[in-house]
Design an enzyme around this catalytic site. Structure first.
Site, PDB file in Angstrom:
ATOM      1  N   HIS A 155     -28.701  34.393 -48.306  1.00 30.75           N
ATOM      2  CA  HIS A 155     -28.604  33.103 -49.210  1.00 30.75           C
ATOM      3  C   HIS A 155     -29.505  31.875 -48.150  1.00 30.75           C
ATOM      4  CE1 HIS A 155     -24.875  33.112 -46.634  1.00 30.75           C
ATOM      5  NE2 HIS A 155     -25.405  31.949 -46.404  1.00 30.75           N
ATOM      6  N   HIS A 184     -24.272  36.793 -42.941  1.00 32.11           N
ATOM      7  CA  HIS A 184     -23.377  36.669 -41.652  1.00 32.11           C
ATOM      8  C   HIS A 184     -22.317  37.589 -41.984  1.00 32.11           C
ATOM      9  CE1 HIS A 184     -22.085  33.116 -44.563  1.00 32.11           C
ATOM     10  NE2 HIS A 184     -23.103  32.684 -43.930  1.00 32.11           N
ATOM     11  N   GLU A 234     -18.841  33.137 -47.501  1.00 37.72           N
ATOM     12  CA  GLU A 234     -18.884  31.837 -47.338  1.00 37.72           C
ATOM     13  C   GLU A 234     -18.541  31.008 -48.904  1.00 37.72           C
ATOM     14  OE1 GLU A 234     -22.831  30.359 -45.974  1.00 37.72           O
ATOM     15  OE2 GLU A 234     -22.885  28.670 -47.267  1.00 37.72           O
ATOM     16  N   GLU A 240     -21.187  28.806 -37.505  1.00 39.70           N
ATOM     17  CA  GLU A 240     -22.626  28.733 -38.103  1.00 39.70           C
ATOM     18  C   GLU A 240     -23.568  28.649 -37.195  1.00 39.70           C
ATOM     19  OE1 GLU A 240     -22.849  28.169 -41.418  1.00 39.70           O
ATOM     20  OE2 GLU A 240     -24.840  27.536 -41.477  1.00 39.70           O
ATOM     21  N   ARG A 293     -31.463  25.149 -45.012  1.00 40.53           N
ATOM     22  CA  ARG A 293     -30.600  25.761 -44.226  1.00 40.53           C
ATOM     23  C   ARG A 293     -31.411  27.126 -44.308  1.00 40.53           C
ATOM     24  NH1 ARG A 293     -29.093  29.196 -40.940  1.00 40.53           N
ATOM     25  NH2 ARG A 293     -27.043  29.436 -40.296  1.00 40.53           N
ATOM     26  N   HIS A 298     -30.508  33.517 -44.565  1.00 39.91           N
ATOM     27  CA  HIS A 298     -29.621  33.926 -43.355  1.00 39.91           C
ATOM     28  C   HIS A 298     -28.561  34.842 -44.292  1.00 39.91           C
ATOM     29  CE1 HIS A 298     -27.305  30.517 -44.390  1.00 39.91           C
ATOM     30  NE2 HIS A 298     -26.267  31.220 -44.019  1.00 39.91           N
TER      31      HIS A 298
HETATM   32 MN    MN Z   1     -24.318  30.868 -44.960  1.00 43.63          MN
END
Ligand code: MN
Ligand code: MN
Length: 415
Positions: free
Chosen positions: A171, A128, A132, A194, A123, A126
């Site tokens: 992360h 946000h 999380e 997401e 993943r 990124h």
């Molecule tokens: Mn994330």
């Protein structure tokens, strides 16, 4: 009708439709006290029938919707949803699906994501707007994160472990081993998606090469092969030894508190032969300042006791087994819904609720709260710590019986 026979009527009404006709007259006095009386126990066969059209495979999954307990009353927003009905976004390296407030109106405080990463699947790096929280449900995963003081963390997590990344902390996640991983994420904002995250590749691709060269102190040519579209989830190579990755990021220093947590190794908050509740909130998992969580295991037939949470909504992810939950609100309102693995439940702050294991195997769900600490109020604890004469006058119960009420906040009560 005295209490014993009322209970008898309830048992009959649940056990056998053949008993319905004989008990209808009595049943009207039990359960839903509103007029007209509700529930299958108060109907005849023709009134109960449901010729269709219908999709029996789906409708049979929800016995409590098909035939609600006669004590259910009023209307209430849907508090059931499921990752089982959420479309997956599949890419090389893994997939993800989500249930945000856009799909599940009641889910105001948090949104949920279910993600799978293949061995080596990444993943993308990124960050946000929301914080999380994650719970590993399968396999193993390597997580990286950087804090604003420049402390970097690289950790491997396994089944039952948690992580927490405060809002804005960058992360990444990567599947490990021969089977990669699967996990559930909770964002502390119901609208967080997401699909709406700030991606490393997007920013690099949309920055002039001469600025990249100045910013990183290397020639522009270094960036000649960057991806022009973002990666989001992609197939990567399995990482090397954890110690090597940790050494590679050590120059910035170590974070004061870990971003990962072993929930399975905590002392249970509640534990008896009927089940277990384990907690992780900021008192133990110190970085988790906006999310508290309880993983609850309930044996067949047992009931998570009647309770509510004064400080936060409860978002549930059902991990194994099956059960039903009834939620109570002012009105009066009371609704029951059925849950299976992969489903999501939601209880608004202060609404009373209980959960019963209706299956033949162990039931487990994780309850997540947007709050720094876990709080609950037990109904039996309240009634056994209020002057008995006062309680007796409310419920018309003999004080001698009241004195026998469970008064130990057991968490889970036996069948
Ligand atoms: Mn994330
Ligand atoms: Mn609860």
């Amino acid at each position: 009708m005295e209490p014993l026979s009322r209970r008898h009527v309830l048992a009959l009404s649940a056990a056998s439709s053949a008993a319905v006709a004989a008990t209808t007259a009595h049943a009207a006095t039990f359960g839903n006290p509103d007029r007209p009386a509700e529930g299958a126990v108060n109907t005849n066969a023709a009134a109960r029938s449901d010729p269709g059209p219908k999709n029996s495979i789906l409708s049979d999954q929800f016995p409590s919707a098909q035939s609600p307990p006669p004590t259910d009353v009023g209307d209430m927003p849907l508090f059931w949803s499921s990752f089982n009905i959420a479309p997956k976004r599949m890419q090389g390296g893994g997939w993800a699906r989500q249930v945000t407030q856009a799909d599940f109106a009641i889910s105001e405080a948090v949104s949920g994501v279910n993600m799978r990463l293949a061995p080596g699947g990444i993943r993308e790096l990124h960050w946000h707007l929301a914080a999380e929280w994650g719970l590993m449900t399968n396999g193993a995963c390597r997580v990286t994160v950087l804090d604003p003081q420049g402390h970097a963390s690289v950790q491997d997590v396994g089944v039952g472990d948690l992580w927490y990344f405060p809002a804005g902390f960058p992360h990444s996640l990567q599947g490990l081993g021969s089977d990669g991983c699967e996990f559930v994420l909770v964002f502390d904002e119901g609208k967080q998606s997401e699909y709406n995250t700030l991606l490393l590749t997007d920013w690099i691709a949309h920055t002039p090469p001469e600025i990249l060269a100045l910013n990183f102190g290397v020639p522009q040519e270094v960036f000649k092969s960057i991806p022009l579209n973002d990666l989001w989830i992609f197939q990567g190579k399995a990482p090397g030894a954890l110690a090597k990755d940790q050494a590679a990021v050590a120059s910035g220093g170590t974070p004061p508190n870990p971003f990962t947590f072993k929930l399975g190794e905590t002392q249970p908050f509640k534990h008896n032969r009927s089940g277990t509740v384990r907690l992780a909130d900021s008192s133990t998992f110190k970085v988790s300042k906006t999310i508290a969580a309880a993983i609850e295991t309930i044996q067949p037939g047992a009931v998570r006791e009647m309770h509510w949470h004064p400080n936060a909504d409860e978002w549930q992810y059902w991990i194994k087994g099956e059960g039903r939950m009834t939620v109570f609100d002012a009105g009066p309102r009371s609704k029951t819904a059925d849950f299976k693995p992969g489903d999501i439940g939601y209880v608004k702050k202060n609404q009373g609720h209980f959960v019963q294991n209706t299956g033949t195997t162990e039931l487990q769900f994780v309850a997540v709260f947007k709050a720094p600490e876990y709080q609950e109020i037990s109904l039996s604890d309240w009634l056994t710590h209020t002057p008995p004469a006062l309680v007796a006058q409310h419920l018309n119960i003999d004080p001698a019986e009241l004195a026998k009420f469970i008064n130990s906040r057991p968490g889970i009560v036996p069948a």
